[in-house]
Write a protein that holds these residues in place. Structure first.
Motif, PDB file in Angstrom:
ATOM      1  N   CYS A 105       0.886  -1.162   0.000  1.00  0.00           N
ATOM      2  CA  CYS A 105       0.000   0.000   0.000  1.00  0.00           C
ATOM      3  C   CYS A 105       0.920   1.207   0.000  1.00  0.00           C
ATOM      4  O   CYS A 105       1.449   1.593   1.044  1.00  0.00           O
ATOM      5  N   THR A 106       1.151   1.759  -1.186  1.00  0.00           N
ATOM      6  CA  THR A 106       2.145   2.824  -1.326  1.00  0.00           C
ATOM      7  C   THR A 106       1.570   4.118  -1.898  1.00  0.00           C
ATOM      8  O   THR A 106       2.317   5.007  -2.272  1.00  0.00           O
ATOM      9  N   ALA A 107       0.273   4.236  -1.959  1.00  0.00           N
ATOM     10  CA  ALA A 107      -0.361   5.438  -2.518  1.00  0.00           C
ATOM     11  C   ALA A 107      -0.169   6.641  -1.594  1.00  0.00           C
ATOM     12  O   ALA A 107       0.096   6.502  -0.396  1.00  0.00           O
ATOM     13  N   ASP A 108      -0.354   7.824  -2.150  1.00  0.00           N
ATOM     14  CA  ASP A 108      -0.276   9.068  -1.381  1.00  0.00           C
ATOM     15  C   ASP A 108      -1.629   9.344  -0.716  1.00  0.00           C
ATOM     16  O   ASP A 108      -2.330  10.291  -1.069  1.00  0.00           O
ATOM     17  N   CYS A 155      -5.295   1.483  -2.657  1.00  0.00           N
ATOM     18  CA  CYS A 155      -4.593   0.293  -2.166  1.00  0.00           C
ATOM     19  C   CYS A 155      -5.530  -0.910  -2.287  1.00  0.00           C
ATOM     20  O   CYS A 155      -6.162  -1.325  -1.303  1.00  0.00           O
ATOM     21  N   PRO A 156      -5.641  -1.487  -3.492  1.00  0.00           N
ATOM     22  CA  PRO A 156      -6.624  -2.536  -3.749  1.00  0.00           C
ATOM     23  C   PRO A 156      -6.479  -3.795  -2.896  1.00  0.00           C
ATOM     24  O   PRO A 156      -7.455  -4.497  -2.677  1.00  0.00           O
ATOM     25  N   ASP A 157      -5.271  -4.078  -2.399  1.00  0.00           N
ATOM     26  CA  ASP A 157      -5.065  -5.291  -1.597  1.00  0.00           C
ATOM     27  C   ASP A 157      -5.276  -5.066  -0.107  1.00  0.00           C
ATOM     28  O   ASP A 157      -5.193  -6.009   0.674  1.00  0.00           O
ATOM     29  N   ALA A 158      -5.512  -3.843   0.315  1.00  0.00           N
ATOM     30  CA  ALA A 158      -5.634  -3.540   1.744  1.00  0.00           C
ATOM     31  C   ALA A 158      -7.096  -3.527   2.184  1.00  0.00           C
ATOM     32  O   ALA A 158      -7.994  -3.218   1.400  1.00  0.00           O
ATOM     33  N   TYR A 159      -7.305  -3.874   3.461  1.00  0.00           N
ATOM     34  CA  TYR A 159      -8.641  -3.741   4.057  1.00  0.00           C
ATOM     35  C   TYR A 159      -9.045  -2.278   4.009  1.00  0.00           C
ATOM     36  O   TYR A 159      -8.282  -1.405   4.410  1.00  0.00           O
ATOM     37  N   SER A 160     -10.272  -2.014   3.562  1.00  0.00           N
ATOM     38  CA  SER A 160     -10.753  -0.650   3.502  1.00  0.00           C
ATOM     39  C   SER A 160     -11.907  -0.408   4.478  1.00  0.00           C
ATOM     40  O   SER A 160     -12.235   0.737   4.770  1.00  0.00           O
ATOM     41  N   TYR A 161     -12.537  -1.483   4.963  1.00  0.00           N
ATOM     42  CA  TYR A 161     -13.578  -1.415   5.994  1.00  0.00           C
ATOM     43  C   TYR A 161     -13.612  -2.781   6.682  1.00  0.00           C
ATOM     44  O   TYR A 161     -13.063  -3.751   6.162  1.00  0.00           O
TER      45      TYR A 161
END
Length: 184
Positions: A105-108, A155-161
């Motif tokens: 997860c490397t997005a700004d 960050c498509p691979d990260a938990y978002s909720y």
């Protein structure tokens, strides 16, 4: 990791953590903007652990989490990066042997954070800000929201909720070794 630990890492430094046999899970997070005295008392701008360098509780939001559950169902390790407590630093969570699937997860996210979620040094999760079931999933049923989609798009691979299991939990064989890299 809980129970505890904490260490200041400067750019390029590492901290090997040997997980004791029988450990079933844990969390690793970065804390930022920290200042501690010689006794390990102080505070952090993000991820603060009750004012202690050596964490004895979970860090306060916002913080990016690497979570692991070891030797679980069918002798598999379950790993994820969670943004459910918000975001403070980019992260890579990867196996070093025995498995090939890492998570990044490397997005700004801090720079693009919606105004309502902005926090000093990070981007809060909507549960911390709004405290409603829609965002916190207290009743056990909830779905993606515009805020969780903001995190997921970046960050498509990260938990978002909290219920974002299907696209956010990854497995490796039990006994795999891992590394967490902050700001890769």
């Amino acid at each position: 990791m809980v129970p505890g630990g904490g260490r200041q890492l400067d750019r390029g430094q590492s901290w090997p953590i040997n997980v004791n046999p029988g450990t079933t899970g844990g969390r690793v997070r970065a804390r930022t903007g920290c200042s501690f005295d010689g006794n390990g008392n102080g505070h952090c701008q993000t991820g603060d652990c009750g004012g202690k360098l050596a964490c004895t509780a979970y860090g306060s939001p916002p913080n990016t989490l690497a979570e692991f559950a070891l030797n679980q169902f069918q002798n598999l390790d379950f790993i994820d990066i969670s943004l459910v407590d918000g975001f403070n630093v980019p992260m890579d969570f990867s196996p070093t042997s025995g498995c090939s699937r890492g998570i990044r997860c490397t997005a700004d996210i801090v720079g693009q954070c919606p105004n309502e979620l902005k926090a000093p040094g990070g981007c809060n999760n909507p549960c911390t800000v709004f405290k409603t079931n829609e965002y916190c999933c207290n009743s056990g049923s909830c779905g993606p929201t515009n805020y969780s989609r903001f995190f997921k798009e970046r960050c498509p691979d990260a938990y978002s909720y909290p219920k974002d299991d299907q696209t956010s939990t990854f497995t490796c064989p039990g006994g795999t070794n891992y590394k967490v890299t902050f700001c890769p």
